[in-house]
Design a protein around this motif. Structure first.
Motif, PDB file in Angstrom:
ATOM      1  N   CYS A 311      26.539   8.907  35.230  1.00  0.00           N
ATOM      2  CA  CYS A 311      26.430   7.504  35.649  1.00  0.00           C
ATOM      3  C   CYS A 311      25.530   6.746  34.677  1.00  0.00           C
ATOM      4  O   CYS A 311      24.619   7.327  34.084  1.00  0.00           O
ATOM      5  N   GLY A 312      25.751   5.449  34.596  1.00  0.00           N
ATOM      6  CA  GLY A 312      24.855   4.558  33.856  1.00  0.00           C
ATOM      7  C   GLY A 312      24.667   4.988  32.411  1.00  0.00           C
ATOM      8  O   GLY A 312      25.620   5.287  31.681  1.00  0.00           O
ATOM      9  N   THR A 313      23.424   5.039  32.025  1.00  0.00           N
ATOM     10  CA  THR A 313      23.100   5.407  30.642  1.00  0.00           C
ATOM     11  C   THR A 313      23.613   6.805  30.304  1.00  0.00           C
ATOM     12  O   THR A 313      24.109   7.046  29.198  1.00  0.00           O
ATOM     13  N   SER A 358      22.661  14.050  33.408  1.00  0.00           N
ATOM     14  CA  SER A 358      21.777  13.251  34.263  1.00  0.00           C
ATOM     15  C   SER A 358      20.330  13.445  33.837  1.00  0.00           C
ATOM     16  O   SER A 358      19.904  14.566  33.585  1.00  0.00           O
ATOM     17  N   GLN A 359      19.613  12.369  33.758  1.00  0.00           N
ATOM     18  CA  GLN A 359      18.179  12.463  33.489  1.00  0.00           C
ATOM     19  C   GLN A 359      17.491  13.138  34.656  1.00  0.00           C
ATOM     20  O   GLN A 359      16.812  14.145  34.510  1.00  0.00           O
ATOM     21  N   SER A 360      17.686  12.561  35.839  1.00  0.00           N
ATOM     22  CA  SER A 360      16.926  12.997  37.021  1.00  0.00           C
ATOM     23  C   SER A 360      17.447  14.288  37.629  1.00  0.00           C
ATOM     24  O   SER A 360      16.706  15.042  38.234  1.00  0.00           O
ATOM     25  N   THR A 363      20.960  12.252  40.901  1.00  0.00           N
ATOM     26  CA  THR A 363      21.876  11.136  41.139  1.00  0.00           C
ATOM     27  C   THR A 363      22.989  11.585  42.088  1.00  0.00           C
ATOM     28  O   THR A 363      23.737  12.518  41.786  1.00  0.00           O
ATOM     29  N   VAL A 409      12.220   2.590  34.609  1.00  0.00           N
ATOM     30  CA  VAL A 409      13.532   2.639  35.266  1.00  0.00           C
ATOM     31  C   VAL A 409      14.662   2.590  34.233  1.00  0.00           C
ATOM     32  O   VAL A 409      15.668   3.280  34.355  1.00  0.00           O
ATOM     33  N   SER A 411      16.449   3.648  31.152  1.00  0.00           N
ATOM     34  CA  SER A 411      16.422   4.913  30.429  1.00  0.00           C
ATOM     35  C   SER A 411      16.477   4.688  28.923  1.00  0.00           C
ATOM     36  O   SER A 411      17.323   3.950  28.425  1.00  0.00           O
ATOM     37  N   LYS A 496      20.956  -2.191  28.694  1.00  0.00           N
ATOM     38  CA  LYS A 496      19.490  -2.331  28.593  1.00  0.00           C
ATOM     39  C   LYS A 496      19.100  -3.801  28.774  1.00  0.00           C
ATOM     40  O   LYS A 496      18.175  -4.112  29.499  1.00  0.00           O
ATOM     41  N   GLU A 499      19.720  -5.040  32.515  1.00  0.00           N
ATOM     42  CA  GLU A 499      18.841  -4.504  33.569  1.00  0.00           C
ATOM     43  C   GLU A 499      17.390  -4.947  33.393  1.00  0.00           C
ATOM     44  O   GLU A 499      16.655  -5.051  34.360  1.00  0.00           O
TER      45      GLU A 499
END
Ligand code: M6R
Length: 619
Positions: A311-313, A358-360, A363, A409, A411, A496, A499
């Protein structure tokens, strides 16, 4: 989304909860609250019964701290919450904890209760009254309904059987002043084991200061924490065995170290992180070795298709991955937004590898996609930053990105760390499958080894980039254009900017410009064009001329030594030259800085942009 924390122990709970909430604030920051079991003294000095005190405030955790400033709560049992609104607007009333009508039970919740309307109607018919517009308020009332039998654990189990959706819950009850209850389903929850104290939290950052001994609570398991022990039960009240993990990591890493904010610090950390990743996975003999890949060479050699979900970045990193992996390994790669993959009945064959990025590692959409893939017998590995996160535990193999805690927040460093990891994986796979020669492999690794120094050169142009940001911050909309492997860079640059500065920004494959977006171009449109040296340079130059003809205001990212571009444009950020395939590791740096400075000059909070949360733990 949302962060939850709970404490039971010999110390005062309130400071521990507030400190933990500050660490969890990246998960949501529109309101915060705390629930404390406390025995107030009556006027005559006689001790009264235990009560639950709930204090909540709209806005950041700092507002909640202000509310607690002159209050004295010596007790060692409390729960806390920092919110990212799903149901009900950000307000004190919708903030957690929520209590049942009687005020005996308080709950903090991370997740979404999908059948809350149905449950709420049933409870209302039975006389329960609701104060908030949240889905979460049904939980304490449902527990309260079953608590009539007197056993809170049983009541929680009965309530859980009625809930549909994702949840991590911290529960306290004024009639059980020594106990903290916790339960989860699909949302993350960790139990921290201390000496004379125990904790629950959405993630380790909130408790790392107190303990490194943790238990990852399983889905639909109920934990009962007392200061001296923790017991875990299934919904049938059978005790479950506990696996204790030891966390690595140090909370002191998550400091600004002299930078104005985390985002700038994280942007500047990138060269060092990329060097660290290389030293982690490239051994002294020049070969690439991954420690926790979890797949054998036979499977890897036989891969016929790769699906990347993110997702996202992280999705943008996946899109770069498609170009890189296909180009080096000749294996077809599909990249899917995790939330789409999850519901589109994906075709997964035996020789398919699924890579979740995923970074985290928390997600919800990415986790659901992985679960869906596994249901279809997919072989899943992940590229992830957070050690021990749900994604790493649910995947067969992991390649860690070692970017360190990413607090901002938006990334930045996690993105380039994901890219570096993908490059290494692609080179590894290509060499294993015999798709590249030893020389090509070496050349690839050596190019990657040059990136850190090149990134440093770009970072040293920060003042120039800030000036460009100042000249463009009044533009009402931005378009980002790139081609080939830098099309995802355009998407990421636009993400970037939007957001951080709330300026509408769109990323496009430059070849698509003529098919619609060109209609947007006039003297009020800022257009960021990535025109590094590559086989599509001349195509990009044509795009630039088309924009100039329509008076669009261009900022170009070009290679040092590109004299041609200077004939056309004034605003050019020059970056060092590298093989085109590896250029996304460089082209994104000026775009991160541009977005950062636009937001800073507009006086926005870059670390915590509005409406966002670092970890999107709801679908
Ligand atoms: O933790 P994850 O990498 O799975 O997060 C995915 C996205 O939510 C995340 O990249 C988000 O798009 C960032 N705010 C982008 O800056």
């Amino acid at each position: 989304m949302c962060g939850i924390i709970g404490y039971v122990g010999e110390k005062k709970a309130v400071p521990i909860i507030l400190e933990g909430l500050k660490q969890l604030e990246y998960r949501g920051y529109d309101s915060a609250g705390i629930g404390i079991v406390h025995k107030p003294r009556s006027k005559k000095g006689a001790e009264d019964k235990n009560k639950i005190f709930v204090l909540k405030r709209k806005g950041r955790v700092a507002n909640l701290s202000g509310l607690l400033k002159n209050k004295h709560f010596p007790n060692g049992l409390a729960i806390g919450h920092t919110r990212w609104a799903t149901h009900g607007e950000p307000s004190s009333g919708n903030a957690h904890p929520h209590q049942d009508c009687s005020g005996r039970i308080a709950v903090v919740h991370n997740g979404i209760i999908e059948n809350y309307q149905e449950l709420k109607k049933e409870l209302e018919k039975e006389g329960y009254q609701f104060k908030s517009r949240t889905d979460s308020e049904v939980i304490p009332n449902l527990i309260s309904k079953f608590y009539k039998e007197g056993d809170l654990k049983k009541a929680v189990a009965k309530a859980i059987k009625k809930l549909k959706g994702a949840y991590a819950l911290g529960i306290i009850c004024s009639e059980q002043p020594e106990k903290l209850f916790a339960v989860r389903n699909d949302s993350p929850l960790i139990i921290g084991l201390g000496k004379g104290e125990n904790f629950i939290a959405s993630d380790a950052s909130a408790i790392l200061k107190h303990t490194k001994r943790v238990i990852y609570l399983g889905d639909k398991q109920i934990a009962v924490l007392e200061k001296g022990n923790v017991n875990i039960f299934d919904l049938e009240d059978k005790q479950v065995s506990q696996k204790i993990d030891i966390l690595s990591g140090d909370i002191s890493k998550a400091q600004k170290r002299g930078f104005k904010d985390f985002m700038l610090k994280e942007i500047y950390e990138q060269p060092a992180i990329l060097s660290k990743i290389l030293s982690q996975w490239v051994s002294s003999d020049g070969n690439i070795r991954f420690k926790h890949l979890g797949l054998n060479d036979n499977f890897l050699k036989g891969i016929k298709q790769i699906i990347i979900v993110a997702c996202g970045t992280a999705f943008h990193a996946g899109l770069v991955g498609k170009y890189v992996i296909e180009s080096l390994t000749r294996i077809p790669v599909w990249v899917d937004v995790a939330s789409e993959f999850r519901y589109r009945k994906p075709i997964i064959k035996e020789e398919t590898l699924i890579i979740a990025i995923s970074q985290s590692g928390e997600t919800a959409d990415t986790l659901s996609a992985v679960r869906e893939a596994k249901k279809n017998k997919g072989r899943v590995i992940c590229i992830c930053n957070v050690l021990g996160s749900s994604l790493t535990r649910e995947s067969e193999g992991v390649i860690y990105t070692y970017a360190g805690p990413e607090i901002s927040v938006a990334s930045t460093k996690a993105y380039t760390a994901q890219l570096m990891t993908i490059y290494l994986f692609a080179l590894y796979l290509a060499s294993l499958k015999g798709k590249i020669s030893g020389e090509e492999f070496k050349k690839g690794v050596s190019s990657l080894q040059k990136v850190a120094a090149m990134q440093n050169k770009i970072l040293s142009q920060n003042k120039e980039i800030k000036k460009i940001a100042r000249r463009h911050l009044h533009f009402g909309a931005f378009l980002y254009l790139g081609r080939g492997v830098n099309f995802p860079t355009a998407l990421e640059g636009a993400l970037k900017l939007k957001e951080l500065s709330y300026i509408p920004a769109e990323g496009y494959a430059a070849g698509e410009m003529k098919h619609g977006p060109i209609a947007l171009i006039d003297e009020y449109r800022a257009v960021v064009c990535i025109i590094n040296s590559s086989p599509v340079y001349s195509k990009m130059l044509s795009n630039i001329q088309e924009i100039i003809a329509r008076k669009g205001k261009i900022i170009a990212i070009a290679n040092k030594g590109d004299e041609q571009i200077q004939n056309y444009l004034k605003e050019v950020i020059f970056i060092p030259k590298i093989e085109p395939l590896f250029s996304p590791l460089l082209t994104i740096i000026p775009l991160q800085l541009l977005a950062y400075y636009v937001a800073i000059l507009k006086k926005y909070d870059v670390d915590k942009p509005r409406n966002l949360a670092k970890s999107v733990t709801v679908e």
